[in-house]
Scaffold this motif. Structure first.
Motif, short mmCIF file in Angstrom:
data_model
loop_
_atom_site.label_atom_id
_atom_site.label_comp_id
_atom_site.label_asym_id
_atom_site.label_seq_id
_atom_site.Cartn_x
_atom_site.Cartn_y
_atom_site.Cartn_z
N LEU A 12 0.86 -1.18 0.00
CA LEU A 12 0.00 0.00 0.00
C LEU A 12 0.89 1.23 0.00
CD1 LEU A 12 -2.74 1.47 0.32
CD2 LEU A 12 -2.46 1.20 2.80
N LEU A 13 0.70 2.08 -0.99
CA LEU A 13 1.42 3.35 -1.09
C LEU A 13 0.43 4.47 -0.81
CD1 LEU A 13 3.28 2.82 -4.50
CD2 LEU A 13 4.13 2.33 -2.21
N CYS A 14 0.71 5.28 0.19
CA CYS A 14 -0.16 6.41 0.53
C CYS A 14 0.53 7.70 0.11
CB CYS A 14 -0.46 6.42 2.02
SG CYS A 14 -1.34 4.97 2.58
N LEU A 15 -0.05 8.37 -0.88
CA LEU A 15 0.49 9.64 -1.36
C LEU A 15 -0.19 10.77 -0.61
CD1 LEU A 15 0.32 9.07 -5.23
CD2 LEU A 15 2.01 8.22 -3.61
N SER A 16 0.59 11.77 -0.23
CA SER A 16 0.02 12.92 0.46
C SER A 16 0.74 14.18 0.02
CB SER A 16 0.12 12.75 1.98
OG SER A 16 1.48 12.67 2.37
N SER A 17 0.15 15.30 0.36
CA SER A 17 0.72 16.61 0.09
C SER A 17 0.71 16.90 -1.41
CB SER A 17 2.13 16.70 0.67
OG SER A 17 2.60 18.01 0.61
N ARG A 18 1.75 17.57 -1.87
CA ARG A 18 1.82 18.00 -3.28
C ARG A 18 2.91 17.24 -4.01
NH1 ARG A 18 0.80 23.97 -1.41
NH2 ARG A 18 -1.42 23.95 -1.74
N TRP A 19 2.52 16.62 -5.09
CA TRP A 19 3.47 15.92 -5.96
C TRP A 19 3.62 16.79 -7.21
CZ3 TRP A 19 5.08 10.43 -6.10
CH2 TRP A 19 5.05 9.87 -4.83
N THR A 20 4.58 17.70 -7.15
CA THR A 20 4.76 18.66 -8.24
C THR A 20 6.23 18.76 -8.63
OG1 THR A 20 5.03 20.52 -6.72
CG2 THR A 20 2.78 20.04 -7.47
N VAL A 21 6.48 19.45 -9.71
CA VAL A 21 7.83 19.61 -10.24
C VAL A 21 8.79 20.21 -9.20
CG1 VAL A 21 7.45 21.89 -11.28
CG2 VAL A 21 9.11 20.29 -12.30
N ARG A 23 9.10 19.44 -6.25
CA ARG A 23 9.52 18.41 -5.29
C ARG A 23 10.07 17.16 -5.98
NH1 ARG A 23 5.19 17.57 -0.73
NH2 ARG A 23 7.06 16.99 0.41
N LEU A 24 10.46 17.30 -7.24
CA LEU A 24 10.90 16.12 -8.00
C LEU A 24 12.07 15.39 -7.36
CD1 LEU A 24 10.58 17.02 -11.79
CD2 LEU A 24 9.09 15.61 -10.37
N ALA A 25 13.04 16.10 -6.85
CA ALA A 25 14.20 15.43 -6.23
C ALA A 25 13.75 14.60 -5.02
CB ALA A 25 15.25 16.45 -5.81
N GLU A 26 12.87 15.17 -4.21
CA GLU A 26 12.35 14.47 -3.04
C GLU A 26 11.50 13.26 -3.46
OE1 GLU A 26 9.67 15.60 0.90
OE2 GLU A 26 10.06 17.12 -0.61
N ILE A 27 10.71 13.42 -4.50
CA ILE A 27 9.86 12.34 -5.00
C ILE A 27 10.72 11.21 -5.56
CG2 ILE A 27 8.19 11.74 -6.81
CD1 ILE A 27 7.03 14.63 -6.36
N GLU A 28 11.73 11.56 -6.35
CA GLU A 28 12.64 10.55 -6.91
C GLU A 28 13.29 9.74 -5.80
OE1 GLU A 28 14.65 11.58 -11.05
OE2 GLU A 28 14.95 13.17 -9.57
N GLN A 29 13.73 10.41 -4.77
CA GLN A 29 14.38 9.74 -3.65
C GLN A 29 13.40 8.80 -2.94
OE1 GLN A 29 15.82 12.36 -0.51
NE2 GLN A 29 17.76 11.25 -0.57
N ALA A 30 12.18 9.24 -2.72
CA ALA A 30 11.18 8.40 -2.06
C ALA A 30 10.84 7.18 -2.91
CB ALA A 30 9.92 9.22 -1.77
N LEU A 31 10.69 7.38 -4.20
CA LEU A 31 10.35 6.26 -5.09
C LEU A 31 11.52 5.28 -5.22
CD1 LEU A 31 8.39 8.17 -7.87
CD2 LEU A 31 7.44 6.65 -6.11
#
Length: 84
Positions: A12-21, A23-31
């Motif tokens: 189960l993956l729970c996405l929250s907050s803003r997934w936008t350009v 925050r790409l570095a943070e998103i890449e790291q999390a993924l």
């Protein structure tokens, strides 16, 4: 932004907050930290997702595609996010 819970072969993956350009570095790291080995079902909960843009959803889609190609099924709650 991204929390996970694994039960047997379901992740189960729970996405929250803003997934936008912005925050790409943070998103890449999390993924990149996702453990997708032996996952048969991916459930993505977007209930707490405030905003998503094409860039962030492309990264998510790319990360999840590897599991799909290995035979995992993918589902979204409450539905597939825009731009996915």
């Amino acid at each position: 932004m991204l929390t996970t819970e694994q039960q047997a072969d379901t992740l189960l993956l729970c996405l929250s907050s803003r997934w936008t350009v912005r925050r790409l570095a943070e998103i890449e790291q999390a993924l990149a930290s996702l453990q997708l080995t032996d996952v048969k079902q991916l459930q993505v909960d977007c209930t707490a997702l405030e905003q998503a843009d094409l860039s962030a959803m492309w990264l998510l889609r790319s990360a999840l595609r590897r599991s799909e190609q290995a035979g995992a099924t993918l589902s979204f709650t409450p539905g597939e996010p825009e731009h996915f």
